[in-house]
Design an enzyme around this catalytic site. Structure first.
Site, PDB file in Angstrom:
ATOM      1  N   PHE A  27     -11.888  -4.928  -3.339  1.00  0.00           N
ATOM      2  CA  PHE A  27     -13.376  -5.300  -2.798  1.00  0.00           C
ATOM      3  C   PHE A  27     -13.858  -4.240  -1.924  1.00  0.00           C
ATOM      4  O   PHE A  27     -14.902  -4.500  -1.598  1.00  0.00           O
ATOM      5  CB  PHE A  27     -13.226  -6.448  -2.042  1.00  0.00           C
ATOM      6  CG  PHE A  27     -13.077  -7.762  -2.859  1.00  0.00           C
ATOM      7  CD1 PHE A  27     -14.595  -8.422  -3.289  1.00  0.00           C
ATOM      8  CD2 PHE A  27     -12.118  -8.692  -3.191  1.00  0.00           C
ATOM      9  CE1 PHE A  27     -14.660  -9.402  -4.423  1.00  0.00           C
ATOM     10  CE2 PHE A  27     -12.217  -9.759  -4.219  1.00  0.00           C
ATOM     11  CZ  PHE A  27     -13.270  -9.931  -4.745  1.00  0.00           C
ATOM     12  N   PRO A  63      -9.761  -6.352  -8.384  1.00  0.00           N
ATOM     13  CA  PRO A  63      -8.768  -5.837  -7.827  1.00  0.00           C
ATOM     14  C   PRO A  63      -8.970  -5.172  -6.553  1.00  0.00           C
ATOM     15  O   PRO A  63      -7.902  -4.966  -5.619  1.00  0.00           O
ATOM     16  CB  PRO A  63      -8.133  -4.879  -8.824  1.00  0.00           C
ATOM     17  CG  PRO A  63      -9.297  -4.426  -9.580  1.00  0.00           C
ATOM     18  CD  PRO A  63     -10.191  -5.498  -9.545  1.00  0.00           C
ATOM     19  N   LYS A  98      -3.335 -19.029   4.819  1.00  0.00           N
ATOM     20  CA  LYS A  98      -2.450 -18.271   5.540  1.00  0.00           C
ATOM     21  C   LYS A  98      -1.937 -17.129   5.746  1.00  0.00           C
ATOM     22  O   LYS A  98      -1.000 -16.398   6.285  1.00  0.00           O
ATOM     23  CB  LYS A  98      -0.904 -19.344   5.538  1.00  0.00           C
ATOM     24  CG  LYS A  98      -1.287 -20.997   6.044  1.00  0.00           C
ATOM     25  CD  LYS A  98      -0.430 -21.268   6.974  1.00  0.00           C
ATOM     26  CE  LYS A  98      -0.972 -22.191   8.004  1.00  0.00           C
ATOM     27  NZ  LYS A  98       0.078 -22.723   8.963  1.00  0.00           N
ATOM     28  N   ARG A 127      -2.356 -12.603   4.815  1.00  0.00           N
ATOM     29  CA  ARG A 127      -3.203 -11.563   5.588  1.00  0.00           C
ATOM     30  C   ARG A 127      -4.675 -11.626   5.067  1.00  0.00           C
ATOM     31  O   ARG A 127      -5.392 -11.644   6.035  1.00  0.00           O
ATOM     32  CB  ARG A 127      -2.527 -10.400   5.260  1.00  0.00           C
ATOM     33  CG  ARG A 127      -1.167  -9.963   5.822  1.00  0.00           C
ATOM     34  CD  ARG A 127      -0.626  -8.660   5.475  1.00  0.00           C
ATOM     35  NE  ARG A 127      -0.273  -9.074   4.089  1.00  0.00           N
ATOM     36  CZ  ARG A 127       1.288  -9.508   3.978  1.00  0.00           C
ATOM     37  NH1 ARG A 127       2.191  -9.403   4.820  1.00  0.00           N
ATOM     38  NH2 ARG A 127       1.818  -9.739   2.598  1.00  0.00           N
ATOM     39  N   GLY A 134      -3.093  -3.654  -8.516  1.00  0.00           N
ATOM     40  CA  GLY A 134      -4.161  -3.877  -9.141  1.00  0.00           C
ATOM     41  C   GLY A 134      -5.147  -2.738  -9.438  1.00  0.00           C
ATOM     42  O   GLY A 134      -5.657  -2.643 -10.473  1.00  0.00           O
ATOM     43  N   THR A 135      -5.426  -2.427  -8.075  1.00  0.00           N
ATOM     44  CA  THR A 135      -6.337  -0.674  -8.115  1.00  0.00           C
ATOM     45  C   THR A 135      -5.932   0.113  -9.173  1.00  0.00           C
ATOM     46  O   THR A 135      -6.640   0.552  -9.757  1.00  0.00           O
ATOM     47  CB  THR A 135      -6.510  -0.857  -6.699  1.00  0.00           C
ATOM     48  OG1 THR A 135      -6.858  -1.547  -5.815  1.00  0.00           O
ATOM     49  CG2 THR A 135      -7.600   0.501  -6.621  1.00  0.00           C
ATOM     50  N   LYS A 175       3.938  -5.979  -0.136  1.00  0.00           N
ATOM     51  CA  LYS A 175       3.322  -6.616  -1.252  1.00  0.00           C
ATOM     52  C   LYS A 175       4.089  -6.628  -2.528  1.00  0.00           C
ATOM     53  O   LYS A 175       5.290  -6.161  -2.519  1.00  0.00           O
ATOM     54  CB  LYS A 175       2.615  -5.105  -1.714  1.00  0.00           C
ATOM     55  CG  LYS A 175       1.642  -5.293  -2.738  1.00  0.00           C
ATOM     56  CD  LYS A 175       0.545  -4.114  -3.074  1.00  0.00           C
ATOM     57  CE  LYS A 175      -0.096  -4.299  -4.264  1.00  0.00           C
ATOM     58  NZ  LYS A 175      -0.984  -5.241  -4.315  1.00  0.00           N
ATOM     59  N   HIS A 210       1.336   1.346  -0.503  1.00  0.00           N
ATOM     60  CA  HIS A 210       0.736   0.060   0.452  1.00  0.00           C
ATOM     61  C   HIS A 210       1.748  -0.267   1.336  1.00  0.00           C
ATOM     62  O   HIS A 210       3.082   0.225   1.288  1.00  0.00           O
ATOM     63  CB  HIS A 210       0.891  -0.756  -0.786  1.00  0.00           C
ATOM     64  CG  HIS A 210      -0.521  -0.864  -1.525  1.00  0.00           C
ATOM     65  ND1 HIS A 210      -0.763  -0.287  -2.814  1.00  0.00           N
ATOM     66  CD2 HIS A 210      -1.673  -1.790  -1.260  1.00  0.00           C
ATOM     67  CE1 HIS A 210      -2.027  -0.530  -2.942  1.00  0.00           C
ATOM     68  NE2 HIS A 210      -2.598  -1.415  -2.389  1.00  0.00           N
ATOM     69  N   GLY A 218      -9.491 -12.298  -5.375  1.00  0.00           N
ATOM     70  CA  GLY A 218      -9.228 -10.736  -5.055  1.00  0.00           C
ATOM     71  C   GLY A 218      -7.430 -10.625  -5.363  1.00  0.00           C
ATOM     72  O   GLY A 218      -6.831  -9.448  -5.119  1.00  0.00           O
TER      73      GLY A 218
HETATM   74  N1  LIG Z   1      -9.071  -7.512  -4.218  1.00  0.00           N
HETATM   75  C1  LIG Z   1      -8.703  -6.895  -2.895  1.00  0.00           C
HETATM   76  O1  LIG Z   1      -9.614  -6.122  -2.454  1.00  0.00           O
HETATM   77  C2  LIG Z   1      -7.509  -7.174  -2.261  1.00  0.00           C
HETATM   78  C3  LIG Z   1      -6.468  -7.847  -2.911  1.00  0.00           C
HETATM   79  N2  LIG Z   1      -5.205  -8.150  -2.346  1.00  0.00           N
HETATM   80  C4  LIG Z   1      -4.565  -8.858  -3.047  1.00  0.00           C
HETATM   81  O2  LIG Z   1      -4.623 -10.283  -2.484  1.00  0.00           O
HETATM   82  C5  LIG Z   1      -3.489 -11.044  -2.436  1.00  0.00           C
HETATM   83  C6  LIG Z   1      -2.828 -11.710  -1.408  1.00  0.00           C
HETATM   84  O3  LIG Z   1      -2.495 -10.563  -0.378  1.00  0.00           O
HETATM   85  P1  LIG Z   1      -2.079 -10.659   1.099  1.00  0.00           P
HETATM   86  O4  LIG Z   1      -2.942 -11.591   1.866  1.00  0.00           O
HETATM   87  O5  LIG Z   1      -1.767  -9.519   1.760  1.00  0.00           O
HETATM   88  O6  LIG Z   1      -0.605 -11.621   0.622  1.00  0.00           O
HETATM   89  P2  LIG Z   1      -0.009 -12.644   1.943  1.00  0.00           P
HETATM   90  O7  LIG Z   1       1.438 -12.994   1.302  1.00  0.00           O
HETATM   91  O8  LIG Z   1      -0.197 -12.451   2.978  1.00  0.00           O
HETATM   92  O9  LIG Z   1      -0.784 -14.198   1.406  1.00  0.00           O
HETATM   93  C7  LIG Z   1      -0.668 -14.964   0.347  1.00  0.00           C
HETATM   94  C8  LIG Z   1      -0.875 -16.270   0.682  1.00  0.00           C
HETATM   95  O10 LIG Z   1      -1.060 -17.184  -0.540  1.00  0.00           O
HETATM   96  C9  LIG Z   1      -0.310 -18.503  -0.167  1.00  0.00           C
HETATM   97  N3  LIG Z   1       0.257 -19.221  -1.588  1.00  0.00           N
HETATM   98  C10 LIG Z   1       1.379 -19.108  -2.341  1.00  0.00           C
HETATM   99  N4  LIG Z   1       1.014 -19.685  -3.370  1.00  0.00           N
HETATM  100  C11 LIG Z   1      -0.161 -20.291  -3.386  1.00  0.00           C
HETATM  101  C12 LIG Z   1      -1.086 -21.131  -4.192  1.00  0.00           C
HETATM  102  N5  LIG Z   1      -0.471 -21.622  -5.305  1.00  0.00           N
HETATM  103  N6  LIG Z   1      -2.278 -21.341  -3.797  1.00  0.00           N
HETATM  104  C13 LIG Z   1      -2.520 -20.966  -2.785  1.00  0.00           C
HETATM  105  N7  LIG Z   1      -2.137 -20.146  -2.037  1.00  0.00           N
HETATM  106  C14 LIG Z   1      -0.877 -19.780  -2.165  1.00  0.00           C
HETATM  107  C15 LIG Z   1       0.937 -18.028   0.524  1.00  0.00           C
HETATM  108  O11 LIG Z   1       1.444 -19.181   1.117  1.00  0.00           O
HETATM  109  C16 LIG Z   1       0.340 -17.019   1.493  1.00  0.00           C
HETATM  110  O12 LIG Z   1      -0.057 -17.354   2.568  1.00  0.00           O
HETATM  111  C17 LIG Z   1      -2.396 -10.320  -3.334  1.00  0.00           C
HETATM  112  O13 LIG Z   1      -2.319 -10.239  -4.720  1.00  0.00           O
HETATM  113  C18 LIG Z   1      -2.889  -8.733  -2.958  1.00  0.00           C
HETATM  114  O14 LIG Z   1      -2.599  -7.540  -4.091  1.00  0.00           O
HETATM  115  C19 LIG Z   1      -4.902  -7.636  -1.193  1.00  0.00           C
HETATM  116  C20 LIG Z   1      -5.938  -6.982  -0.374  1.00  0.00           C
HETATM  117  C21 LIG Z   1      -7.217  -6.673  -1.032  1.00  0.00           C
HETATM  118  O1  LIG Z   2      -1.630  -5.934  -1.429  1.00  0.00           O
HETATM  119  C1  LIG Z   2      -2.645  -5.348  -1.013  1.00  0.00           C
HETATM  120  O2  LIG Z   2      -2.730  -5.193   0.133  1.00  0.00           O
HETATM  121  C2  LIG Z   2      -3.728  -4.707  -2.021  1.00  0.00           C
HETATM  122  N1  LIG Z   2      -3.750  -5.050  -3.062  1.00  0.00           N
HETATM  123  C3  LIG Z   2      -4.957  -4.706  -3.927  1.00  0.00           C
HETATM  124  C4  LIG Z   2      -4.214  -4.049  -5.189  1.00  0.00           C
HETATM  125  O3  LIG Z   2      -3.100  -4.421  -5.656  1.00  0.00           O
HETATM  126  O4  LIG Z   2      -4.878  -3.211  -5.622  1.00  0.00           O
HETATM  127  C5  LIG Z   2      -5.860  -4.206  -3.069  1.00  0.00           C
HETATM  128  C6  LIG Z   2      -5.606  -3.208  -2.151  1.00  0.00           C
HETATM  129  O5  LIG Z   2      -4.878  -2.121  -2.741  1.00  0.00           O
HETATM  130  C7  LIG Z   2      -4.738  -3.759  -1.349  1.00  0.00           C
END
Ligand SMILES: NC(=O)C1=CN([C@@H]2O[C@H](COP(=O)(O)OP(=O)(O)OC[C@H]3O[C@@H](n4cnc5c(N)ncnc54)[C@H](O)[C@@H]3O)[C@@H](O)[C@H]2O)C=CC1
Ligand SMILES: O=C(O)C1=N[C@H](C(=O)O)C[C@H](O)C1
Length: 262
Positions: free
Chosen positions: A125, A123, A10, A12, A162-163, A156, A152, A96
């Protein structure tokens, strides 16, 4: 076909990952999980109209979907437990979510080894971010004075990103633990110099309109170097997520960073 479940669908990133899984012919979306979900079927949600997959809002219930891969884009508080749950049930995690501590990663790697299950925690992708970190590590050999500015969107949860933490770890592997700036400097307002990782200052900017951006700024005598990465669309993370989903089942360890699978 590789059977995949998306946790945090649910959100982003989870929604973007769900579309990615649906688009790839060698992937089968066997379920989606989010505690805030009230639907029973994915197709009930307008943006996924016509796409059927069971919706779960309880962790244990997800096992009914029999996934091989657990994609996790959730929240820092939940992701450690989710990854542990996946490993304990022979499901390969592709995570991620950021906010894992070094100890969290070490413990999960030990569990993966014990369970003989491969996986990835990354951290970032995006390929440009992996390159930005590697170029920065290279530059630190010649320019050990460096600060990180990560920028960001303002929803957030974790700071620094994390990056940025991974970048600081990679810089520390080359430049060691080295204080910077004037040894007598004083912060008139606490926090003015940012977070401190082994002497590298990390500054976290949160603003509406941004997605994810990072600048690694090096200073030398009479010269400077800035390495910058920009994310304009969350779609950019999906090549790395898909690649990880195709590769993790062939490994028996939990990697920490996309670079290990490239
Ligand atoms: N590694 C990468 O390339 C990237 C990593 N991220 C990371 O991904 C994570 C999510 O980011 P967004 O989608 O922007 O956040 P968001 O806040 O839009 O989505 C998080 C979702 O997780 C759900 N959630 C909460 N507790 C949960 C649980 N116990 N089990 C399953 N779902 C649960 C929430 O209800 C929400 O829908 C963050 O930690 C962000 O830093 C974000 C972008 C790229
Ligand atoms: O929360 C985000 O949006 C992102 N989170 C990751 C991080 O914490 O490094 C990856 C990217 O920067 C987007």
């Amino acid at each position: 076909m590789t059977k995949i479940l998306v946790a945090g669908f649910k959100g982003r990133m989870g929604a973007t990952a769900t579309h990615m899984v649906l688009k790839n012919a060698d992937f089968e979306l066997v379920g989606v999980y989010d505690p805030i979900a009230t639907e029973k079927d994915l197709a009930e949600i307008t943006e996924f109209a016509g796409q059927h997959a069971p919706v779960f809002n309880q962790l244990e219930a997800t096992l009914a979907a029999k996934p091989e891969i657990w994609i996790d884009f959730t929240i820092p508080k939940a992701a450690v437990a989710n990854t542990q749950f996946a490993l304990e049930h022979q499901i390969s995690p592709v995570v991620g979510t950021t906010g894992f501590t070094a100890d969290d990663i070490k413990n999960l790697q030990a569990l993966a080894k014990q369970q003989k299950v491969g996986g990835l925690i990354a951290p970032n992708f995006s390929l440009s971010a992996v390159l930005m970190m590697q170029f920065s590590k290279q530059a630190a050999k010649y320019f050990p004075d460096v600060e990180i500015i990560e920028m960001h969107h303002d929803n957030k949860l974790d700071a620094p990103s994390g990056t940025a933490i991974k970048t600081a770890e990679m810089l520390a592997a080359v430049r060691g633990d080295k204080p910077q700036g004037n040894p007598d400097e004083k912060e008139s307002i606490p926090g003015a110099r940012g977070a401190n990782y082994a002497g590298v200052r990390i500054h976290s900017v949160r603003l509406p309109g941004l997605i994810a951006h990072q600048q690694v700024q090096f200073g030398g005598i009479g010269e400077g170097l800035t390495i910058r990465q920009d994310t304009y669309d969350r779609e950019s993370f999906m090549t790395g997520v898909a690649l990880a989903c195709r590769k993790v089942r062939a490994t028996d360890q939990l990697y920490d960073g996309l670079e290990y699978l490239l």
